[in-house]
Design an enzyme around this catalytic site. Sequence first.
Site, PDB file in Angstrom:
ATOM      1  N   TYR A 128      54.060  76.579  -1.316  1.00  0.00           N
ATOM      2  CA  TYR A 128      52.277  76.025  -1.827  1.00  0.00           C
ATOM      3  C   TYR A 128      53.036  76.644  -3.235  1.00  0.00           C
ATOM      4  O   TYR A 128      51.830  76.333  -4.004  1.00  0.00           O
ATOM      5  CB  TYR A 128      52.179  77.119  -0.744  1.00  0.00           C
ATOM      6  CG  TYR A 128      50.276  77.088  -0.309  1.00  0.00           C
ATOM      7  CD1 TYR A 128      49.922  76.065   0.065  1.00  0.00           C
ATOM      8  CD2 TYR A 128      49.613  77.515  -1.320  1.00  0.00           C
ATOM      9  CE1 TYR A 128      48.620  75.422  -0.844  1.00  0.00           C
ATOM     10  CE2 TYR A 128      48.293  77.395  -1.267  1.00  0.00           C
ATOM     11  CZ  TYR A 128      47.871  76.105  -0.763  1.00  0.00           C
ATOM     12  OH  TYR A 128      46.225  76.131  -1.101  1.00  0.00           O
TER      13      TYR A 128
ATOM     14  N   SER B 298      48.833  70.152   0.851  1.00  0.00           N
ATOM     15  CA  SER B 298      47.366  70.344  -0.326  1.00  0.00           C
ATOM     16  C   SER B 298      47.667  70.720  -1.323  1.00  0.00           C
ATOM     17  O   SER B 298      48.186  69.979  -1.864  1.00  0.00           O
ATOM     18  CB  SER B 298      46.632  71.304   0.950  1.00  0.00           C
ATOM     19  OG  SER B 298      45.256  71.714  -0.039  1.00  0.00           O
TER      20      SER B 298
ATOM     21  N   ASP C 141      40.327  63.612   5.900  1.00  0.00           N
ATOM     22  CA  ASP C 141      40.544  64.283   5.459  1.00  0.00           C
ATOM     23  C   ASP C 141      39.075  64.236   4.535  1.00  0.00           C
ATOM     24  O   ASP C 141      39.411  63.860   3.422  1.00  0.00           O
ATOM     25  CB  ASP C 141      41.382  63.776   5.040  1.00  0.00           C
ATOM     26  CG  ASP C 141      41.862  65.490   3.924  1.00  0.00           C
ATOM     27  OD1 ASP C 141      40.969  65.961   4.136  1.00  0.00           O
ATOM     28  OD2 ASP C 141      43.439  65.833   3.410  1.00  0.00           O
TER      29      ASP C 141
ATOM     30  N   HIS D 238      42.046  67.395   7.462  1.00  0.00           N
ATOM     31  CA  HIS D 238      43.151  68.161   6.141  1.00  0.00           C
ATOM     32  C   HIS D 238      44.160  68.799   7.251  1.00  0.00           C
ATOM     33  O   HIS D 238      45.541  69.422   6.979  1.00  0.00           O
ATOM     34  CB  HIS D 238      42.525  68.743   5.825  1.00  0.00           C
ATOM     35  CG  HIS D 238      43.615  69.717   4.705  1.00  0.00           C
ATOM     36  ND1 HIS D 238      43.877  68.598   3.647  1.00  0.00           N
ATOM     37  CD2 HIS D 238      43.555  70.672   4.072  1.00  0.00           C
ATOM     38  CE1 HIS D 238      44.409  69.130   2.207  1.00  0.00           C
ATOM     39  NE2 HIS D 238      43.890  70.111   2.807  1.00  0.00           N
TER      40      HIS D 238
END
Length: 709
Positions: free
Chosen positions: A479, A559, A642, A677
């Site tokens: 991430y 993301s 989203d 999302h």
Amino acid sequence: MRRSFLLALLLGSPMTQLAAAVPAYPVTARDAVVDTLFGVAVADPYRWLENDVRTDTRVRQWVGAQNAVTNGYLETLPGRAVFRQRLTALLDYERFGLPRKKGGRYFYTHNSGLQNQAPLYVRDTIEAPGRLLLDPNAWAADGATALADWQPSEDGRHVAYAVQDGGSDWRTIKVLDVATAQPTADTVAWVKFSGIAWAADGSGFYYSRFAAPAAGDEFQAPNENQAVYFHRLGTSQEQDRKVYATPDRPKLGHHAQVSDDGRWLVITSSEGTDDRYEITVLDLRRPDAPPRTLIPGLVNNWSFIGSVGKKLYFVTNAAAPKLKVAMIDLAERDVRPVVLVAEDMATLDGAALVGDTLILSYLVDAKSEVRRYSLTGKPLGAIALPGIGSAGGFNGKAGDPETFFAFTSFATPTTIYRYDARSGRQVPWAVPKVAFDPADYSVEQRFFASKDGTRVPMFVVHKKGLDLSAGAPTLLYGYGGFNISLPPAFSTTRLAWMEQGGVLAVANLRGGGEYGKEWHDAGRLANKQNVFDDFIAAGEYLIAEGFTTRAKLAIQGGSNGGLLVGAVVNQRPDLFAAALPAVGVMDMLRFDRFTAGRYWVDDYGYPAKEADFHVLRAYSPYHNIVGGRDYPAILITTADTDDRVVPGHSFKYAAALQAAALGDKPRLIRIETRAGHGSGKPTDKIIEEAADQWAFIARWTGMTVAAPE
């Protein structure tokens, strides 16, 4: 079966070879859109794909054509049905949420196994059987309407709950009468990024919302001018009282909390995603008293954790990059925070005030350690955890004799424990029964050197006894942003990958919060390339240590992690066999123009500022796809609803990949309907998506997928 056979005939390839071929992509129109930014010509031929799929016929047709090609390809993958079957079996176990105690009652969510959404239950005593209050599975035929946030009133007579439809960030708050399990007439619409804070007397609750968006702009317009309101039970939303707003500073967002004794409304204001807050207090016993600003300036993290009388307790990073606990006494004329628990070598990751004790959770090399302190800061010892993993919860307030916490690790499903704040005794409250043996898996933590020599931790998990003599198919996840940490956590979907002989690696990249503010700062703004270097170094380490090979290494991120995957694929396409970028931020020059994108400038910078523009342009996934190199197989995933990272990011990225000469592996996009999302996604959609992803990377990492015995 018949459809797969026809596809094989139409494409002129045997079914056994079809998955290896690059499918014929739909033709995507290119427009002559070129922006000149700071003297640089930036082409954006697929800007039309930013339009909302709900209202733009052209975009909707493109989505349909892409999904048809992707679904046709995925149907040829031999492991797809096996993964779907095993994921269904693995997810078929009871899962409990952390209980919340109000008015002597215990409220919690409970999924019996394969329910699309977890219903809400209540126990009138800790020993009583659960009574169903809300079943969101009845709200929509496709299971895509979810129970989001929910909060019982202090007396336990009502529950305010937020309804999330189709994965959108928008919420509608409703109220339930606990005694009858029936909804009241109370309805609050157009709520987003809000908590629910009940008044002490149960007369109503505080929440944050934006103005209702214009028709057609619901899922794309930037979110500004959030304000705090009070909704009194039994009245319409039009009568809700505006409690706090900053119209002169429209970019500020506001989050309201009620102090433990019900006297103070503590409002935390922020402008972006950084932990830089202003703290304002309203005296609820004196409605005419002006707001009192305790912490001005958006400089440091000040997270409210509880109160005793006029003493408010906060976690702060003021002169403490790894955070500390401080107290502010409202009886004092001048605000002078008093440090109670000083900064530690470990990173303070969570704090709660329960009974007369501060319970602090620390990250020690990304693993949980929980300690107790008196309200004056005196150490009272640690709370023993079941093993190496992650602990969370410990919700409560001053005077509570008990709390609950959850513990999980990579091979340990989430278990709920009841903790006595006075005696320190803990007992299991909900222990899941699962269709595998956690003892069959090895979990270890490794450290590797990044490009600049920085020592970065990584967890590596796989079945014990796995043959690594030739390397194994490996999934590397990362991430690296927004101060978000990746501690050990159980994932049923990842377990299905490891059952087939796959390795899971989770890298704790810079940009996250594992080592406090300095670790975060080292991976954002002009330092963002460090995150990509860390991820690339993680892949190189896994290969050098014999876990995998370049031909067997897949990467995944969602993301901001989708951005990560897109960036490193452009920078090192030779290093990876397959990639799974999910709901990614792919156009770094226009991200701030849609919905919540404006908040992200804290981590990414401002595209309209020249220095930031050049940094963003250098790694933006959409703008750095260069033909003439062999790229890994790529399966992009996004969803039509989203409204966090609008799907136009993934649409444009997919179109650019498909238009470039990138070798003979597929570049596909999977676009879910009635999903957003990630939050609120129903169980059946989770199973289908994971089965598609694992089958795709299994094909391109050489994994032989075997049906369970």
